[in-house]
Design an enzyme around this catalytic site. Structure first.
Site, short mmCIF file in Angstrom:
data_model
loop_
_atom_site.label_atom_id
_atom_site.label_comp_id
_atom_site.label_asym_id
_atom_site.label_seq_id
_atom_site.Cartn_x
_atom_site.Cartn_y
_atom_site.Cartn_z
N TYR A 233 0.81 -1.22 0.00
CA TYR A 233 0.00 0.00 0.00
C TYR A 233 0.85 1.27 0.00
CZ TYR A 233 -3.82 -3.19 1.18
OH TYR A 233 -4.74 -4.22 1.18
N LYS B 21 4.28 -15.55 1.99
CA LYS B 21 4.16 -16.24 0.70
C LYS B 21 5.59 -16.50 0.22
CE LYS B 21 1.72 -17.74 -2.83
NZ LYS B 21 0.95 -18.99 -2.74
N ASP C 257 -2.09 -18.54 1.46
CA ASP C 257 -3.25 -19.22 0.84
C ASP C 257 -3.73 -20.36 1.73
OD1 ASP C 257 -0.69 -20.11 0.26
OD2 ASP C 257 -1.17 -20.93 -1.70
N ASP D 88 -4.79 -7.34 5.87
CA ASP D 88 -6.04 -6.65 5.53
C ASP D 88 -7.11 -7.70 5.22
OD1 ASP D 88 -7.91 -4.80 4.78
OD2 ASP D 88 -6.82 -4.07 3.01
N ASP E 30 -10.23 -9.44 8.01
CA ASP E 30 -11.67 -9.39 7.69
C ASP E 30 -12.26 -10.80 7.64
OD1 ASP E 30 -11.81 -6.69 7.63
OD2 ASP E 30 -12.46 -6.51 5.55
#
Ligand code: NAD
Length: 367
Positions: free
Chosen positions: A142, A193, A225, A249, A253
């Protein structure tokens, strides 16, 4: 006995209704422990735009800088949606995070036994879930450079974002992960990852190195994943998770839905260690300003109250008082009290203020 300064920023909508209840609970919890909290309230978001023309008055920022911790509500609403991006209500919150270098976002997801059926997942999967997602908040995709859209002469375009982390940024969020895990069940899962991304390879290397300073915490690594699947397959296997900004992020959620209702989810954003003995931090419910129910006195204050418990634990180093607040919330729910968002069919709902009264009462041992 200590005195702590708490900046109270209710913001807009139901932020103005739930934050006072959280402040009352904080005051009662600290008083029990013999500590004094000095509350000072300031404007932020839409309320600040209306009063001063901008979403973060300098006086509010100065107050945040002086405070041991910030109790925050929520900002925004349809009234301010059409303003230019740099003057919108949300900008106030983003700027506080940036100015105070709040780099660690803590999002607990706990499934309360009496609310298991509010979760979209099966009881057998979610029952007993009690985990914490720690998301790095100021680096990664970001913010990384270069970023932007290149327009080509032939009319096509190419867009770039960069996931970049320095070893220093990784080390400090890793340390937050271990410190938080130490205050929980002493298990930390680092999510990355590393089978594809070099950033993740550095992440894994640094987290593994930092682990040597925390021999009492058990560390494991999981690919993002795989983690996304495991969270909905067997969430009870996790205690504390730490991960970079974008993965966090998404995963925070995903974890949030395990708990059932928006009105139950607290959060903390922590910066470097401060004068309070713990990290300087901003504590807020995960939910927004809920314009659909604002002003009716029916919002659930529990997310704000549990955010206050996090404030006690992480900024004021009052873990026993934080436990007490969490137990008070649990006992009120166990006694069958519900706000409208968590009430089942046929159950009578209490209002925001009444729920605050019930928790303060339980805390003081009266009920
Ligand atoms: P929201 O969280 O405000 O509301 C979503 C739904 O959940 C609504 O139906 C609402 O009534 C319900 N809800 C939320 N909190 C509740 C509570 N404590 N008790 C009972 N019901 C509750 O999300 P939204 O509708 O997408 O956003 C509304 C506004 O809030 C927007 O302006 C958005 O930008 C802002 N927002 C601010 C923050 C923040 O300040 N950190 C976070 C999210 C959204």
């Amino acid at each position: 006995m200590a005195t702590f300064r708490i900046a109270v920023l209710p913001g807009d909508g139901i932020g103005q209704e739930v934050t006072p209840e959280a402040a009352r609970v904080l005051r009662a919890a600290a008083a029990r422990a013999g500590h004094t909290l000095e509350f000072e309230e300031a404007l932020i978001g839409g309320a600040a735009i209306d009063a001063t023309g901008g979403p973060l008055p300098e006086a509010t920022l100065a107050l945040c800088r002086r405070a041991h911790a910030i109790l925050f509500g929520a900002v925004g609403g349809p009234r301010w949606d059409d303003l230019p991006p740099d003057r919108r209500a949300e900008r106030g919150l983003l700027r506080v995070r940036k100015e105070l270098d709040l780099y660690a976002n803590l999002r607990p997801a706990k499934c309360f036994p009496m609310l298991v059926d509010a979760s979209p997942l099966k009881r057998s999967v979610v029952e007993g879930t009690d985990l914490m997602v720690i998301r790095e908040l100021t680096g990664g995709l970001y913010y990384g450079e270069p970023r932007g859209v290149e327009r080509q002469a032939d009319g096509s375009a190419r867009a770039v974002n960069t996931m970049a982390y320095t070893s220093r940024e990784i080390e400090r969020i890793a340390r937050t992960g271990f410190e938080v895990a130490r205050k929980r069940r002493k298990r930390l899962t680092s999510v990355d990852k590393s089978n594809v991304l070099v950033v993740s390879q550095l992440w894994r290397e640094i987290v593994t190195r930092v682990a040597k300073d925390y021999p009492d915490v058990a560390l494991d690594h999981i690919l993002v994943d795989n983690c996304a699947m495991a969270l909905v397959q067997k969430p009870t296997q996790f205690d504390t998770l730490v991960t970079e900004n974008t993965f966090g992020d998404i995963l925070s959620d995903e974890a949030a839905i395990l708990a059932g209702s928006m009105g139950m989810l607290p959060s903390a954003s922590l910066g470097p260690a401060g004068a309070g003995g713990g990290a300087v931090g901003l504590y807020e419910p995960v939910h927004g300003t809920a314009p659909d129910i604002a002003g009716k006195g029916i919002a659930n204050p529990i997310a704000a109250i549990l955010s206050a418990a996090m404030l006690l634990r992480y900024s004021l180093d009052m873990g026993a008082e934080a436990d007490r607040v969490e137990r008070a919330v649990l006992s009120v729910l166990t006694a069958g009290h519900r706000t409208g968002d968590i009430a089942g069919r046929g159950e009578t709902a209490v209002g925001t203020r009444q729920m605050g009264d019930l928790v303060v009462g339980a805390l003081e041992g009266g009920r």
